[in-house]
Structure formats: structure tokens, C-alpha cells
Design a protein around this motif. Sequence first.
Motif, PDB file in Angstrom:
ATOM      1  N   ILE A 177     162.640 100.074  10.941  1.00  0.00           N
ATOM      2  CA  ILE A 177     163.080 101.169  11.826  1.00  0.00           C
ATOM      3  C   ILE A 177     161.957 102.192  11.864  1.00  0.00           C
ATOM      4  O   ILE A 177     161.626 102.815  10.841  1.00  0.00           O
ATOM      5  CB  ILE A 177     164.383 101.822  11.319  1.00  0.00           C
ATOM      6  CG1 ILE A 177     165.468 100.768  11.106  1.00  0.00           C
ATOM      7  CG2 ILE A 177     164.867 102.885  12.304  1.00  0.00           C
ATOM      8  CD1 ILE A 177     166.745 101.313  10.452  1.00  0.00           C
ATOM      9  N   ASP A 178     161.353 102.370  13.042  1.00  0.00           N
ATOM     10  CA  ASP A 178     160.160 103.215  13.173  1.00  0.00           C
ATOM     11  C   ASP A 178     160.167 103.943  14.517  1.00  0.00           C
ATOM     12  O   ASP A 178     160.966 103.621  15.404  1.00  0.00           O
ATOM     13  CB  ASP A 178     158.902 102.352  13.069  1.00  0.00           C
ATOM     14  CG  ASP A 178     158.683 101.789  11.684  1.00  0.00           C
ATOM     15  OD1 ASP A 178     158.169 102.533  10.826  1.00  0.00           O
ATOM     16  OD2 ASP A 178     159.041 100.616  11.453  1.00  0.00           O
ATOM     17  N   PRO A 179     159.245 104.907  14.699  1.00  0.00           N
ATOM     18  CA  PRO A 179     159.106 105.548  16.014  1.00  0.00           C
ATOM     19  C   PRO A 179     158.760 104.520  17.085  1.00  0.00           C
ATOM     20  O   PRO A 179     158.185 103.468  16.794  1.00  0.00           O
ATOM     21  CB  PRO A 179     157.961 106.540  15.803  1.00  0.00           C
ATOM     22  CG  PRO A 179     157.957 106.817  14.337  1.00  0.00           C
ATOM     23  CD  PRO A 179     158.368 105.529  13.693  1.00  0.00           C
ATOM     24  N   VAL A 180     159.076 104.846  18.316  1.00  0.00           N
ATOM     25  CA  VAL A 180     158.883 103.905  19.422  1.00  0.00           C
ATOM     26  C   VAL A 180     157.415 103.548  19.616  1.00  0.00           C
ATOM     27  O   VAL A 180     157.087 102.428  20.046  1.00  0.00           O
ATOM     28  CB  VAL A 180     159.488 104.487  20.729  1.00  0.00           C
ATOM     29  CG1 VAL A 180     158.731 105.734  21.180  1.00  0.00           C
ATOM     30  CG2 VAL A 180     159.510 103.446  21.833  1.00  0.00           C
ATOM     31  N   ASP A 181     156.507 104.453  19.286  1.00  0.00           N
ATOM     32  CA  ASP A 181     155.085 104.192  19.502  1.00  0.00           C
ATOM     33  C   ASP A 181     154.351 103.737  18.236  1.00  0.00           C
ATOM     34  O   ASP A 181     153.128 103.658  18.220  1.00  0.00           O
ATOM     35  CB  ASP A 181     154.390 105.436  20.061  1.00  0.00           C
ATOM     36  CG  ASP A 181     154.575 106.667  19.172  1.00  0.00           C
ATOM     37  OD1 ASP A 181     155.342 106.587  18.193  1.00  0.00           O
ATOM     38  OD2 ASP A 181     153.957 107.709  19.461  1.00  0.00           O
ATOM     39  N   ALA A 182     155.092 103.404  17.176  1.00  0.00           N
ATOM     40  CA  ALA A 182     154.466 102.981  15.925  1.00  0.00           C
ATOM     41  C   ALA A 182     153.816 101.608  16.073  1.00  0.00           C
ATOM     42  O   ALA A 182     154.315 100.740  16.798  1.00  0.00           O
ATOM     43  CB  ALA A 182     155.502 102.945  14.801  1.00  0.00           C
ATOM     44  N   LYS A 183     152.700 101.430  15.393  1.00  0.00           N
ATOM     45  CA  LYS A 183     152.019 100.137  15.376  1.00  0.00           C
ATOM     46  C   LYS A 183     151.975  99.534  13.978  1.00  0.00           C
ATOM     47  O   LYS A 183     151.884  98.326  13.825  1.00  0.00           O
ATOM     48  CB  LYS A 183     150.591 100.302  15.911  1.00  0.00           C
ATOM     49  CG  LYS A 183     150.525 100.663  17.388  1.00  0.00           C
ATOM     50  CD  LYS A 183     149.085 100.786  17.857  1.00  0.00           C
ATOM     51  CE  LYS A 183     149.018 101.164  19.333  1.00  0.00           C
ATOM     52  NZ  LYS A 183     147.613 101.327  19.787  1.00  0.00           N
ATOM     53  N   ASP A 184     151.991 100.400  12.965  1.00  0.00           N
ATOM     54  CA  ASP A 184     151.987  99.908  11.586  1.00  0.00           C
ATOM     55  C   ASP A 184     153.374 100.133  10.988  1.00  0.00           C
ATOM     56  O   ASP A 184     153.804 101.255  10.792  1.00  0.00           O
ATOM     57  CB  ASP A 184     150.902 100.607  10.758  1.00  0.00           C
ATOM     58  CG  ASP A 184     151.019 102.125  10.800  1.00  0.00           C
ATOM     59  OD1 ASP A 184     151.526 102.652  11.805  1.00  0.00           O
ATOM     60  OD2 ASP A 184     150.617 102.789   9.822  1.00  0.00           O
ATOM     61  N   PHE A 185     154.069  99.051  10.721  1.00  0.00           N
ATOM     62  CA  PHE A 185     155.412  99.112  10.146  1.00  0.00           C
ATOM     63  C   PHE A 185     155.273  98.867   8.644  1.00  0.00           C
ATOM     64  O   PHE A 185     155.133  97.729   8.207  1.00  0.00           O
ATOM     65  CB  PHE A 185     156.322  98.057  10.788  1.00  0.00           C
ATOM     66  CG  PHE A 185     156.223  98.001  12.290  1.00  0.00           C
ATOM     67  CD1 PHE A 185     156.242  99.162  13.050  1.00  0.00           C
ATOM     68  CD2 PHE A 185     156.088  96.793  12.949  1.00  0.00           C
ATOM     69  CE1 PHE A 185     156.139  99.120  14.435  1.00  0.00           C
ATOM     70  CE2 PHE A 185     155.993  96.733  14.329  1.00  0.00           C
ATOM     71  CZ  PHE A 185     156.019  97.906  15.077  1.00  0.00           C
ATOM     72  N   ASP A 186     155.262  99.949   7.863  1.00  0.00           N
ATOM     73  CA  ASP A 186     154.935  99.793   6.446  1.00  0.00           C
ATOM     74  C   ASP A 186     156.146  99.743   5.526  1.00  0.00           C
ATOM     75  O   ASP A 186     155.992  99.580   4.316  1.00  0.00           O
ATOM     76  CB  ASP A 186     153.968 100.881   5.983  1.00  0.00           C
ATOM     77  CG  ASP A 186     154.474 102.284   6.279  1.00  0.00           C
ATOM     78  OD1 ASP A 186     155.632 102.418   6.697  1.00  0.00           O
ATOM     79  OD2 ASP A 186     153.707 103.238   6.093  1.00  0.00           O
ATOM     80  N   ASP A 187     157.362  99.879   6.067  1.00  0.00           N
ATOM     81  CA  ASP A 187     158.540  99.748   5.221  1.00  0.00           C
ATOM     82  C   ASP A 187     159.650  99.025   5.968  1.00  0.00           C
ATOM     83  O   ASP A 187     159.700  99.022   7.205  1.00  0.00           O
ATOM     84  CB  ASP A 187     159.022 101.113   4.721  1.00  0.00           C
ATOM     85  CG  ASP A 187     159.309 102.085   5.859  1.00  0.00           C
ATOM     86  OD1 ASP A 187     160.298 101.880   6.575  1.00  0.00           O
ATOM     87  OD2 ASP A 187     158.533 103.043   6.027  1.00  0.00           O
ATOM     88  N   ALA A 188     160.534  98.384   5.207  1.00  0.00           N
ATOM     89  CA  ALA A 188     161.638  97.615   5.795  1.00  0.00           C
ATOM     90  C   ALA A 188     162.841  97.689   4.870  1.00  0.00           C
ATOM     91  O   ALA A 188     162.722  97.983   3.669  1.00  0.00           O
ATOM     92  CB  ALA A 188     161.220  96.161   6.008  1.00  0.00           C
ATOM     93  N   LEU A 189     164.018  97.405   5.428  1.00  0.00           N
ATOM     94  CA  LEU A 189     165.261  97.350   4.662  1.00  0.00           C
ATOM     95  C   LEU A 189     165.883  95.967   4.823  1.00  0.00           C
ATOM     96  O   LEU A 189     165.899  95.404   5.924  1.00  0.00           O
ATOM     97  CB  LEU A 189     166.258  98.392   5.141  1.00  0.00           C
ATOM     98  CG  LEU A 189     165.899  99.870   4.958  1.00  0.00           C
ATOM     99  CD1 LEU A 189     166.987 100.758   5.563  1.00  0.00           C
ATOM    100  CD2 LEU A 189     165.718 100.202   3.482  1.00  0.00           C
ATOM    101  N   SER A 190     166.404  95.414   3.728  1.00  0.00           N
ATOM    102  CA  SER A 190     167.165  94.170   3.796  1.00  0.00           C
ATOM    103  C   SER A 190     168.569  94.439   3.272  1.00  0.00           C
ATOM    104  O   SER A 190     168.779  95.352   2.467  1.00  0.00           O
ATOM    105  CB  SER A 190     166.493  93.065   2.975  1.00  0.00           C
ATOM    106  OG  SER A 190     166.495  93.373   1.592  1.00  0.00           O
ATOM    107  N   ILE A 191     169.542  93.638   3.718  1.00  0.00           N
ATOM    108  CA  ILE A 191     170.924  93.824   3.282  1.00  0.00           C
ATOM    109  C   ILE A 191     171.620  92.480   3.204  1.00  0.00           C
ATOM    110  O   ILE A 191     171.439  91.617   4.070  1.00  0.00           O
ATOM    111  CB  ILE A 191     171.695  94.796   4.202  1.00  0.00           C
ATOM    112  CG1 ILE A 191     173.123  94.994   3.690  1.00  0.00           C
ATOM    113  CG2 ILE A 191     171.668  94.342   5.652  1.00  0.00           C
ATOM    114  CD1 ILE A 191     173.868  96.130   4.355  1.00  0.00           C
ATOM    115  N   LYS A 192     172.409  92.325   2.136  1.00  0.00           N
ATOM    116  CA  LYS A 192     173.154  91.086   1.906  1.00  0.00           C
ATOM    117  C   LYS A 192     174.458  91.441   1.208  1.00  0.00           C
ATOM    118  O   LYS A 192     174.464  92.239   0.253  1.00  0.00           O
ATOM    119  CB  LYS A 192     172.320  90.146   1.034  1.00  0.00           C
ATOM    120  CG  LYS A 192     173.017  88.881   0.592  1.00  0.00           C
ATOM    121  CD  LYS A 192     172.102  88.097  -0.349  1.00  0.00           C
ATOM    122  CE  LYS A 192     172.785  86.857  -0.911  1.00  0.00           C
ATOM    123  NZ  LYS A 192     171.894  86.137  -1.860  1.00  0.00           N
ATOM    124  N   VAL A 193     175.571  90.878   1.679  1.00  0.00           N
ATOM    125  CA  VAL A 193     176.871  91.087   1.040  1.00  0.00           C
ATOM    126  C   VAL A 193     177.037  90.047  -0.060  1.00  0.00           C
ATOM    127  O   VAL A 193     176.928  88.842   0.182  1.00  0.00           O
ATOM    128  CB  VAL A 193     178.022  90.981   2.052  1.00  0.00           C
ATOM    129  CG1 VAL A 193     179.359  91.192   1.351  1.00  0.00           C
ATOM    130  CG2 VAL A 193     177.849  92.001   3.182  1.00  0.00           C
TER     131      VAL A 193
END
Length: 475
Positions: free
Chosen positions: A212-228
Motif C-alpha cells: 500500500i503506497d502513494p499513487v506515484d510511488a515507484k519503490d515499494f519497500d514494505d508489504a503486509l501479509s495476512i493469514k487466518v
Amino acid sequence: MGRKHAKQKEKAGKKKSSEGRAHDFQGKLEITRSGMGFVVVEGEESDILIRPTDFNTAMHGDTVQVRLKEERGGKRKQGVITRVVDRKQSEFIGHLEMNKGFAFFVNENDKRTPDIYVPERSFNGAKEGDRVVVKVKGWDMEGGRRPIGEVVSILDAENINDIAMKEILLEAGFPIEFPEEVMEEAARIPDAIPEEEIKNRRDFRGILTVTIDPVDAKDFDDALSIKVLKNGNLEIGVHIADVSHYVAPDTELDEFAYKKATSVYLPDRVNPMLPEHISNVLCSLRPKEDKLTFSAVFEMTPKGAVKNYWLGRTVIHSNHRFTYEEVQEIIEKETGIYSDEILLLNNIARRLRKKRFDAGAINFSSTEVRFKLDEKGKPIGIVVKESKESHQLIEEFMLLANRYVAQHMSKIEVNKKPLPFPYRVHDLPTEEKLQPFIAFARKFGHKFDTSTPEKVAESFNQMLRDVEGKPEKHV
């Protein structure tokens, strides 16, 4: 990024001779437009005057070592620069004035920069009057008073916005291009991830992961994962791009990044700390690609209580790249791609946020001002963006990961001693700084209790709730 540098930097301030007389100082050189220099030394009541003949290759903004001259009848301290400790800037923007076989580079915007001698072999295609970037490569042999440089790029004189952005970067000491040896080293890094590397990591590629990043971002340096999980709890992973896999200690890349220290964000561009192939490709957590990460993984109850955590190296595969606006729409309308998972994450984030504020955190939500630019980078409008729940969702999980990493590191001992580790904390506001603000807030009817830090935080949060929707909110 791990380092094993053994370089010892000299402490700022004065050094003493064996006789105990303070005579050597370290500070920053400031050159006035008249050409006279002054070295500002931390802890000293007065600056040290440096005459142009005593600069010894130092330029405005450099950190230098100074030796005092013999004092004369109560006049201010004067000194001579004996060494440049750290060069602030080596590239400059200006124009060329041609002569037969050579040219002089003139920085028309800053007269404190000496004219730079450019030999004909270093014109690199530049002509009389061209706006150029020149890099200082050395100094003449006659006392080291004249810098020698080469043209590293020719600028488009009509694109004044591009020139202005580059001047901002250079004047702050940030190079606008990477050295050849750094680019060559980056080009040799393979895109493919070795299977052996994957085997040594915890594999999250089968678990839903999003950025989840700004609309004009090019470098995505973090992420979230989810599992039940089967017991009804949630496994939530906070994943950060593993730059250390690609930038090894003591390489050209490492040395350059260490010196540069940060990426710089300007209205129309990013000046990255690392070459774009690393920051925007190899270390960007782009969708539908395997990526290497460092992760903080939590087992949490649906109410946000952490039951277990794990920290370590991982490999992930992002399923989707969201913008903040897209996630905000899912939160508000409760529908959309991966809406169930987004709403679960947001529910946990809300609980974490409430817990922080109940514990005394201050709700300093802020607005972000961004410029709308035309195709040439000229500002044509302003967009004001407020921090919404989509931003707070990411914020809460990043804070959670930071807290657990800090707590984990604080328990590690080496030879029965705590492991040195940098912690970023906000100090308590002093009474001296609080009182002017309290007096100002009182004019709008807001009261403050300063009896304890908790009461100060409570007073701030109450004030922020009270000003919601009122004109003074943005003061």
C-alpha cells in the motif's frame, strides 16, 4: 545495512597538544560573499577567522581542521585550515567561459565558489556559455588555490525547473549522478534469486501479501501479509525489502550509500540513495514477483493482542499493489478486491491505535501538501492530502514491528553487556518550550495540565479533539 567500517572520525571541537594548549579545532567553514571565511566550532564562543590565502583547498560548507595563528593584541582568533575532513560539495552548476585550450567554470548563483579551471580534454562536448554540471577533480600545484574540474553533464538551459531541482540537490551536497564504479557494480548484480538463498529463508510466497503506497510511488519497500490460523487467530507479517542481500559491506555501493545516507524526495523526482535498478527493481516489492525481505511476523487475536512473534529473513510474493486511495475506498465501502483481508487488517490497526492513545501517545495527525506539475515539472496546482485510515493502517503495523524489534534487541547481551543499538524516541517537551504554546492555546479556550507527562499527552489529545472541524485546527 550492515557495515564493518573501522574508520575513526575525529571528534568535533578542539584537540590539545602534549603541553595541554588547545590549538587545533574542527568545524564547518562558512565563506561570506566578500570572500572571507569563518570556521564555526561547536562549543566555542566565537568563530575563527580564515583569510582566503589560508583556505588550502577548503570550500564553503566543508568540515575542516584548523590551526590557530599566534594571537595579536586582543584581536579575534585567526587560523589556517590544515585539512579538509569532509567535503560538502564537489559538483556545481554554472556556465563555461571559453579560452584557447581551456575554460573557466563560473557559478553565477554563488560567488563563494571559486572559478574552476577546466582543461579542453574535459569539456565533454560543452560549448561557450553552456549551462553545465562540473565536478572538481583536483587542485593545481601552486598552493592548491585553484580547483580543476571536468564537465559531467550539459543542462537544457530552457528547462529552468530541472536546473533548479539539480541546484537544490548539489547545494545540499547530494550528487545527481552515480559514479561509474557504483553503476558497474550495480549492473553486475543478478536479477534472479538463487534457490539456495530461498532455502535459507522462511517462505511466505503462498500467503496473501499486498503493498500500500502513494499513487506515484515507484519503490515499494514494505508489504503486509495476512493469514487466518486454525485457532481463529491471525498471522500478520510486516515485510521490509532486504537491501543487505544486494549491497554487501565495503563494496563501492556500500561506501557510496553510506556517504549519501538517504534518498531525497523533491516535488518532481526522487534522488535515490542507491541506483534505480536496485531501489526500483531488485528491492522494490513489486506485484507478481518473488522478493527477499526482513520480516516481523505476529500471531494476533482478532482483538489485536500479540500472542507470539518471529523476526527473520523471508521471501515473499506480492499479490497486489494498492494505492492509499484504493484501500481507503475499500474501508469506506467495505467492498473490493481482497476487501475481507483489508478490513481485517484495518480492524486490528484501529485497536492498536486506540491502545497507543490510551497509553499516552499524542494524536498528531497532519496534512501533506503535494504539487501538481505539468510535463516540464512546472507547478500548476496544490493538492492537500489528509492522513486517513488507509495511511494509519500501514503506520500502526510499522510501529508494531519497530516496537518488537527494539524490545527484542534490548534483551540481547554480548559478553554480559547490552548490545549497542540505535533507538529513535521523542524526548519529553520541556516546560520552557511548552509554556509559549500553552499560552497560545489558551486564547482559543484550551486548558493544559502539565503535572505529569501523561497529563500533558491527555491535554494535547483533548485539544486536538476539540479543534476538529474548526478553523484553528490547521494553525
